[in-house]
Design an enzyme around this catalytic site. Structure first.
Site, PDB file in Angstrom:
ATOM      1  N   TRP A 189       0.866  -1.183   0.000  1.00  0.00           N
ATOM      2  CA  TRP A 189       0.000   0.000   0.000  1.00  0.00           C
ATOM      3  C   TRP A 189       0.901   1.231   0.000  1.00  0.00           C
ATOM      4  O   TRP A 189       1.860   1.292   0.760  1.00  0.00           O
ATOM      5  CB  TRP A 189      -0.921   0.043   1.223  1.00  0.00           C
ATOM      6  CG  TRP A 189      -1.595   1.386   1.310  1.00  0.00           C
ATOM      7  CD1 TRP A 189      -2.578   1.845   0.504  1.00  0.00           C
ATOM      8  CD2 TRP A 189      -1.260   2.464   2.197  1.00  0.00           C
ATOM      9  NE1 TRP A 189      -2.895   3.151   0.839  1.00  0.00           N
ATOM     10  CE2 TRP A 189      -2.109   3.549   1.869  1.00  0.00           C
ATOM     11  CE3 TRP A 189      -0.325   2.625   3.241  1.00  0.00           C
ATOM     12  CZ2 TRP A 189      -2.054   4.780   2.545  1.00  0.00           C
ATOM     13  CZ3 TRP A 189      -0.278   3.843   3.914  1.00  0.00           C
ATOM     14  CH2 TRP A 189      -1.141   4.896   3.561  1.00  0.00           C
ATOM     15  N   GLU A 230      -3.064  -2.777  -2.628  1.00  0.00           N
ATOM     16  CA  GLU A 230      -4.198  -2.158  -1.928  1.00  0.00           C
ATOM     17  C   GLU A 230      -4.510  -0.760  -2.456  1.00  0.00           C
ATOM     18  O   GLU A 230      -3.671   0.130  -2.434  1.00  0.00           O
ATOM     19  CB  GLU A 230      -3.877  -2.073  -0.423  1.00  0.00           C
ATOM     20  CG  GLU A 230      -4.984  -1.420   0.395  1.00  0.00           C
ATOM     21  CD  GLU A 230      -4.666  -1.376   1.894  1.00  0.00           C
ATOM     22  OE1 GLU A 230      -3.537  -1.733   2.287  1.00  0.00           O
ATOM     23  OE2 GLU A 230      -5.550  -0.950   2.661  1.00  0.00           O
ATOM     24  N   LYS A 232      -6.889   2.899  -2.666  1.00  0.00           N
ATOM     25  CA  LYS A 232      -7.513   3.836  -1.729  1.00  0.00           C
ATOM     26  C   LYS A 232      -8.107   4.976  -2.538  1.00  0.00           C
ATOM     27  O   LYS A 232      -7.577   5.346  -3.581  1.00  0.00           O
ATOM     28  CB  LYS A 232      -6.445   4.343  -0.750  1.00  0.00           C
ATOM     29  CG  LYS A 232      -7.012   5.088   0.448  1.00  0.00           C
ATOM     30  CD  LYS A 232      -5.930   5.331   1.506  1.00  0.00           C
ATOM     31  CE  LYS A 232      -6.531   6.017   2.722  1.00  0.00           C
ATOM     32  NZ  LYS A 232      -5.587   6.172   3.825  1.00  0.00           N
ATOM     33  N   ASP A 263      -9.842  -2.732   1.157  1.00  0.00           N
ATOM     34  CA  ASP A 263      -9.955  -2.186   2.512  1.00  0.00           C
ATOM     35  C   ASP A 263     -11.330  -1.543   2.639  1.00  0.00           C
ATOM     36  O   ASP A 263     -11.711  -0.698   1.824  1.00  0.00           O
ATOM     37  CB  ASP A 263      -8.828  -1.157   2.731  1.00  0.00           C
ATOM     38  CG  ASP A 263      -8.813  -0.603   4.154  1.00  0.00           C
ATOM     39  OD1 ASP A 263      -9.878  -0.156   4.639  1.00  0.00           O
ATOM     40  OD2 ASP A 263      -7.735  -0.591   4.784  1.00  0.00           O
ATOM     41  N   HIS A 266     -11.737   2.295   2.205  1.00  0.00           N
ATOM     42  CA  HIS A 266     -11.038   2.989   1.121  1.00  0.00           C
ATOM     43  C   HIS A 266     -11.894   3.355  -0.084  1.00  0.00           C
ATOM     44  O   HIS A 266     -11.391   3.490  -1.190  1.00  0.00           O
ATOM     45  CB  HIS A 266      -9.844   2.151   0.654  1.00  0.00           C
ATOM     46  CG  HIS A 266      -8.709   2.179   1.626  1.00  0.00           C
ATOM     47  ND1 HIS A 266      -7.456   1.716   1.341  1.00  0.00           N
ATOM     48  CD2 HIS A 266      -8.632   2.653   2.895  1.00  0.00           C
ATOM     49  CE1 HIS A 266      -6.665   1.877   2.384  1.00  0.00           C
ATOM     50  NE2 HIS A 266      -7.360   2.441   3.344  1.00  0.00           N
ATOM     51  N   HIS A 290      -9.015  -6.016   4.058  1.00  0.00           N
ATOM     52  CA  HIS A 290      -8.675  -5.239   5.242  1.00  0.00           C
ATOM     53  C   HIS A 290     -10.001  -4.869   5.887  1.00  0.00           C
ATOM     54  O   HIS A 290     -10.664  -3.930   5.463  1.00  0.00           O
ATOM     55  CB  HIS A 290      -7.867  -3.989   4.887  1.00  0.00           C
ATOM     56  CG  HIS A 290      -6.391  -4.241   4.863  1.00  0.00           C
ATOM     57  ND1 HIS A 290      -5.460  -3.248   4.718  1.00  0.00           N
ATOM     58  CD2 HIS A 290      -5.688  -5.394   5.011  1.00  0.00           C
ATOM     59  CE1 HIS A 290      -4.244  -3.778   4.759  1.00  0.00           C
ATOM     60  NE2 HIS A 290      -4.362  -5.078   4.927  1.00  0.00           N
ATOM     61  N   ASP A 298     -12.286   9.293   8.462  1.00  0.00           N
ATOM     62  CA  ASP A 298     -11.362   8.230   8.854  1.00  0.00           C
ATOM     63  C   ASP A 298     -11.750   6.892   8.252  1.00  0.00           C
ATOM     64  O   ASP A 298     -12.927   6.568   8.140  1.00  0.00           O
ATOM     65  CB  ASP A 298     -11.333   8.109  10.376  1.00  0.00           C
ATOM     66  CG  ASP A 298     -10.338   7.051  10.830  1.00  0.00           C
ATOM     67  OD1 ASP A 298      -9.218   7.036  10.292  1.00  0.00           O
ATOM     68  OD2 ASP A 298     -10.687   6.232  11.696  1.00  0.00           O
ATOM     69  N   ASP A 300     -10.313   3.993   9.440  1.00  0.00           N
ATOM     70  CA  ASP A 300      -9.710   2.950  10.279  1.00  0.00           C
ATOM     71  C   ASP A 300     -10.253   2.872  11.698  1.00  0.00           C
ATOM     72  O   ASP A 300      -9.494   2.721  12.645  1.00  0.00           O
ATOM     73  CB  ASP A 300      -8.192   3.166  10.333  1.00  0.00           C
ATOM     74  CG  ASP A 300      -7.559   3.064   8.953  1.00  0.00           C
ATOM     75  OD1 ASP A 300      -7.518   1.960   8.416  1.00  0.00           O
ATOM     76  OD2 ASP A 300      -7.142   4.100   8.405  1.00  0.00           O
ATOM     77  N   ASP A 330      -7.620  -4.050   9.796  1.00  0.00           N
ATOM     78  CA  ASP A 330      -6.847  -2.813   9.651  1.00  0.00           C
ATOM     79  C   ASP A 330      -7.580  -1.649  10.306  1.00  0.00           C
ATOM     80  O   ASP A 330      -8.464  -1.055   9.702  1.00  0.00           O
ATOM     81  CB  ASP A 330      -6.591  -2.517   8.162  1.00  0.00           C
ATOM     82  CG  ASP A 330      -5.660  -1.330   7.982  1.00  0.00           C
ATOM     83  OD1 ASP A 330      -5.066  -0.874   8.979  1.00  0.00           O
ATOM     84  OD2 ASP A 330      -5.518  -0.849   6.842  1.00  0.00           O
TER      85      ASP A 330
HETATM   86  C1  RNT Z   1      -3.899   2.870   4.799  1.00  0.00           C
HETATM   87  C2  RNT Z   1      -4.028   1.445   4.423  1.00  0.00           C
HETATM   88  C3  RNT Z   1      -2.938   0.531   4.926  1.00  0.00           C
HETATM   89  C4  RNT Z   1      -2.453   0.902   6.304  1.00  0.00           C
HETATM   90  C5  RNT Z   1      -1.391  -0.011   6.855  1.00  0.00           C
HETATM   91  C6  RNT Z   1      -0.767   0.547   8.089  1.00  0.00           C
HETATM   92  O1  RNT Z   1      -4.975   3.599   4.468  1.00  0.00           O
HETATM   93  O2  RNT Z   1      -5.263   0.966   4.821  1.00  0.00           O
HETATM   94  O3  RNT Z   1      -3.357  -0.776   4.857  1.00  0.00           O
HETATM   95  O4  RNT Z   1      -3.500   0.994   7.205  1.00  0.00           O
HETATM   96  O5  RNT Z   1      -0.473  -0.259   5.883  1.00  0.00           O
HETATM   97 ZN    ZN Z   2      -5.667  -1.109   4.727  1.00  0.00          ZN
END
Ligand code: RNT
Ligand code: ZN
Length: 423
Positions: A189, A230, A232, A263, A266, A290, A298, A300, A330
């Site tokens: 990523w 990955e 985003k 993810d 994302h 993820h 946010d 996460d 994640d």
């Molecule tokens: C960031 C990504 C990635 C990170 C990690 C720490 O937006 O989701 O996966 O969270 O690499």
């Molecule tokens: Zn991620």
């Protein structure tokens, strides 16, 4: 049998019977759940800090807020914290490491020079627990990422630096896979992107493509290492354009036979990854998930038992492709106890999978295929109030971990025990 255990077992027997009337086998559901490892992300334990020397602050458009005490200050403490978390989570799982969690004995080691030898203690730890390891090159929190570009940086020198780091990471992943007898998923990523509207979106994407192709040149057996990429939509400071977008990596993973990492945080606010799993699997070798939770800006937040988590679990189960879906977590939250965060997120993910497994999919599909949407809706709604909690409690009991909120006490005791040392 303790009183509590008897109550849990009695409730389970009733639940087993109730599900049985639907043609759902609770024992089978629990044994399928046993076969689904969740990859716990090491970075929840120390706010994505890592133990690199010299210490760099977190960059890459991701952020951890909160100042909860007791964060792990070194790898030994992080492993102890993980031991604690794992003792409260049923089943055998995996650990997902980032390159900045290397142990270099206090020596500064360039990320390009990292090797399996810097992860010996992690490998021994995982080996002892019969756990697999996953890996991530770290392309943030570093002077060479200060421009906000790494693998797509206009300067070849910077790109090469990160290419070397990713190559080293794949070799580390392969060493993990070889040692532990289960392939390591090495996920790339990058945060590369523009805060404001770029003029040229093509060149950086072209450069990213070339960099990734160079990284993958070295043939590494999929028996030991599986590559993932990955995407985003945006990050802090890359609101206008992220180079590694979904379309970019969907195309990349499809043509290069890598895994695609989806993810949950994302995508656009109302866009969900649960609806992407089936289509992606038709074109890809496999997926890395993820599991995360977006909340406004946010991506996460700690995973809770919400509709999208259940939808993701349903898709994993109903796809019948569980062996092609790698489940990772994640999220990062420093406003609550960090071990509790792991336990909540992991147990919820398992809980959602169990919920997904406790249905008679065949019956539902039959209703759907005969356009009997009335039956489908009735059955789905009635399933929601089946005694699912009783099965989950029994699962925890029978796998030797605390039932219900009892695990919190263990976390609190641990917190008190480590409090003084970590001041
Ligand atoms: C960031 C990504 C990635 C990170 C990690 C720490 O937006 O989701 O996966 O969270 O690499
Ligand atoms: Zn991620």
């Amino acid at each position: 049998m303790k009183q509590n255990e008897k109550a849990v077992t009695d409730s389970y027997r009733m639940a087993q019977e109730a599900y049985g009337e639907w043609g759902i086998n609770t024992e089978e559901a629990m044994s399928v759940l046993d076969s689904l490892p969740i990859s716990l992300h090491c970075w929840q334990g120390d706010d994505v800090g890592g133990f690199e020397a010299p210490d760099e602050h977190l960059t890459g458009g991701i952020m951890v807020t909160g100042a909860y005490p007791g964060k792990a200050r070194n790898a030994d403490e992080l492993r102890l914290d993980l031991d604690m978390a794992l003792s409260l989570i049923p089943g055998t799982h995996r650990l997902n490491l980032h390159a900045i969690y290397a142990e270099t004995g206090g020596k500064a080691v360039d990320r390009t020079d990292l090797g399996p030898e810097h992860f010996t203690a992690w490998m021994d730890w995982a080996h002892e627990k019969k756990m697999g390891l996953d890996f991530n090159p770290t392309l943030f929190s570093h002077p060479n990422s200060a421009d906000g570009f790494t693998l797509s940086h206009p300067d070849k020198g910077i790109r090469d630096y990160w290419i070397e780091h990713c190559k080293a990471s794949r070799r580390i992943g392969a060493a993990f896979g070889k040692k532990l007898g289960t392939p390591c998923v090495t996920n790339i990523w990058i945060a590369d992107g523009f805060k404001d509207n770029p003029v040229d979106r093509m060149t950086p994407r072209q450069l990213l493509l070339e960099s990734l192709d160079t990284i993958l040149l070295e043939a590494i057996s999929k028996e030991h290492n599986l590559d993932a990429v990955e995407s985003k939509l945006f990050g802090i400071g890359s609101e206008a354009c992220v180079i590694g977008s979904h379309e970019f990596y969907m195309g990349y993973a499809t043509t290069r036979n890598t895994l695609l990492c989806l993810d949950a945080g994302h995508f656009h606010p109302t866009e969900v990854i649960s609806n992407k799993i089936s289509s992606s699997l038709l074109f890809l070798e496999g997926l890395l998930l993820h599991v995360s939770r977006p909340l406004r800006w946010d991506s996460d937040h700690v995973v809770i038992f919400d509709d999208e988590l259940v939808a993701i679990a349903h898709e994993i189960v109903r796809s019948g492709q569980m062996d092609r879906i790698h489940i990772g977590l994640d999220f990062f939250d420093a406003s609550i106890n960090r071990i509790a965060a792991w336990v909540i997120g992991t147990r919820n993910t398992q809980k959602a999978l169990l919920f997904g497994l406790l249905e008679n999919t065949e019956q539902l599909v039959k209703a759907e295929q005969t356009f009997n949407y009335t039956d489908r809706l009735v059955l789905l709604e009635e399933l929601k109030t089946m005694p699912f909690g009783a099965v989950w409690d029994y699962y925890c009991l029978s796998r030797g971990v605390p039932v219900g909120r009892a695990w919190l006490e263990a976390v609190r005791n641990y917190e008190t025990r480590t409090e003084d040392a970590r001041k």
